[in-house]
Scaffold this motif. Sequence first.
Motif, PDB file in Angstrom:
ATOM      1  N   PHE A  18      24.725  20.114   5.370  1.00  0.00           N
ATOM      2  CA  PHE A  18      24.363  20.450   6.758  1.00  0.00           C
ATOM      3  C   PHE A  18      24.386  19.202   7.631  1.00  0.00           C
ATOM      4  O   PHE A  18      24.873  19.202   8.751  1.00  0.00           O
ATOM      5  N   GLY A  36      22.538  26.377   9.884  1.00  0.00           N
ATOM      6  CA  GLY A  36      21.899  27.594  10.363  1.00  0.00           C
ATOM      7  C   GLY A  36      20.689  27.329  11.238  1.00  0.00           C
ATOM      8  O   GLY A  36      19.622  27.028  10.728  1.00  0.00           O
ATOM      9  N   LYS A 265      13.014  31.437  11.086  1.00  0.00           N
ATOM     10  CA  LYS A 265      14.138  32.357  11.328  1.00  0.00           C
ATOM     11  C   LYS A 265      13.685  33.515  12.204  1.00  0.00           C
ATOM     12  O   LYS A 265      14.364  33.910  13.140  1.00  0.00           O
ATOM     13  N   PHE A 352      24.212  34.669   8.517  1.00  0.00           N
ATOM     14  CA  PHE A 352      25.458  34.027   8.100  1.00  0.00           C
ATOM     15  C   PHE A 352      26.514  35.070   7.770  1.00  0.00           C
ATOM     16  O   PHE A 352      26.199  36.149   7.256  1.00  0.00           O
TER      17      PHE A 352
HETATM   18  N1  GLN Z   1      18.953  26.609   6.103  1.00  0.00           N
HETATM   19  C1  GLN Z   1      19.882  26.072   7.017  1.00  0.00           C
HETATM   20  C2  GLN Z   1      21.274  26.541   6.628  1.00  0.00           C
HETATM   21  O1  GLN Z   1      21.455  27.124   5.592  1.00  0.00           O
HETATM   22  C3  GLN Z   1      19.909  24.583   7.082  1.00  0.00           C
HETATM   23  C4  GLN Z   1      18.667  23.869   6.823  1.00  0.00           C
HETATM   24  C5  GLN Z   1      18.952  22.419   6.591  1.00  0.00           C
HETATM   25  O2  GLN Z   1      19.676  21.772   7.326  1.00  0.00           O
HETATM   26  N2  GLN Z   1      18.440  21.923   5.513  1.00  0.00           N
HETATM   27  O3  GLN Z   1      22.186  26.286   7.346  1.00  0.00           O
END
Ligand code: GLN
Length: 424
Positions: A18, A36, A265, A352
């Motif tokens: 990420f 995300g 979320k 996603f």
């Molecule tokens: N959970 C988020 C994702 O899957 C990212 C969280 C993070 O950057 N650790 O994109």
Amino acid sequence: MTINRTAERVRSFGTSIFAEISALAVQHGAVNLGQGFPDFAGPAWVKDAAAEAISADLNQYAPYLGLPRLREAIAATWSAHGWREVDPANEVTVTSGATEAIFGAVQALINPGDEVIIFEPFYDAYVPDVVMAGGVPKYVRLYPPLKDEGGRMKDEAQHSIASAEPSSLILHPSSLSWSFDPAELAAAFSPRTRLLLLNTPNNPTGKVFSPAELAQIAELCIQHDVVVIADEVYDQLVFAPAVHTPIATLPGMWERTLTVNSIGKTFSLTGWKIGYAVGPADLTAALRAAHQWITFATSTPLQVAAAVALERAANCDYYAELRAEYAERRDLLADVLVGAGFPTLPVEGSYFIMADISQAGFSSDADFCRWLTRDVGVAAIPPSAFYADTCDLPLLARFCFAKKPETLRAAAERFQARGFRFQA
Ligand code: GLN
Ligand code: PMP
């Protein structure tokens, strides 16, 4: 000679995918559909509650278990969903995001050498969590959905997404959504298995585990006396006809499950890092024992606002509206991707969507995602980052649809500017 001062337990950890893709997106001005997080604001009434709590000087340490008002709101949420009557005093713990709850639970529940079952692809934090606790991850594959003879996704629920182009995904028997092989799951259990990490709705696949699948998992966990850490952070982002069932609500499972969630979320406030875990008193006590030495307590004013969020959401149409808005975003992004020549897979839950990139001419999803970010200006995450064994992976890219319509349309414009269409 340079001395490596990094402890062995973290030496193998690289930068998370990420961080890498987000940095690349900034560098190249890409539309970021990778990491995300929503690019729109959380509810004004929740933000106002946080501002008021700060102004009212609720700015000192919270009790380490979490503010009583928030623990009560979490218990009330479980009750309102019809899941269970939960005791806020002994069965709820507030943590710094779901991330800390999972880390603390793994620390609290395994000894070095113990085995932990993880479905693959997995949310990337799980493996470091297990490794830092001295555990041994055991992986069980989730296989992507099959297409039928006509090349359409078999899952009839997928309306516009169902009309996606045929794909060249790895085929696996008996698949309507992403699925596991029950024999492979059973074979992953051993006398050393202590924990199973379950993520439903699932990141990155968008799978929601069905009641029948949960029953299979539950039966094996009961048979082998294994505890489940159920990461359910996307529990409110589920699209009909899929229904989220907390595994803790299955017979015999409450006493062996810690259910982890977060307001990040559900209320579009990922930066607040207010998470929580719900479970029976003995598992909760174990988690609390670890938590008091990890972060001790988490942000007081944001806990107040999180309580307001859960209290109010229970009494209005918040969750239904959230789902409706997300369904629109999902369909819009699916249209953008299909239009660009990337067939999309069904999304039952989460924010996603996985797209088939097998026709794009890359042999690695990571190379594809770096190229897409750098040269096309749209950032996506390569799912190989969520596998321990990267042999025989389907060629997919994960795109996040927690974005404003204009962001998703900006991505469409980037594709159009490059004259994108890999398939006729
Ligand atoms: N959970 C988020 C994702 O899957 C990212 C969280 C993070 O950057 N650790 O994109
Ligand atoms: N679990 C999953 C499956 C996630 O996708 C994420 C987050 N992005 C987390 C846990 C972490 O949640 P939090 O931000 O509340 O720590």
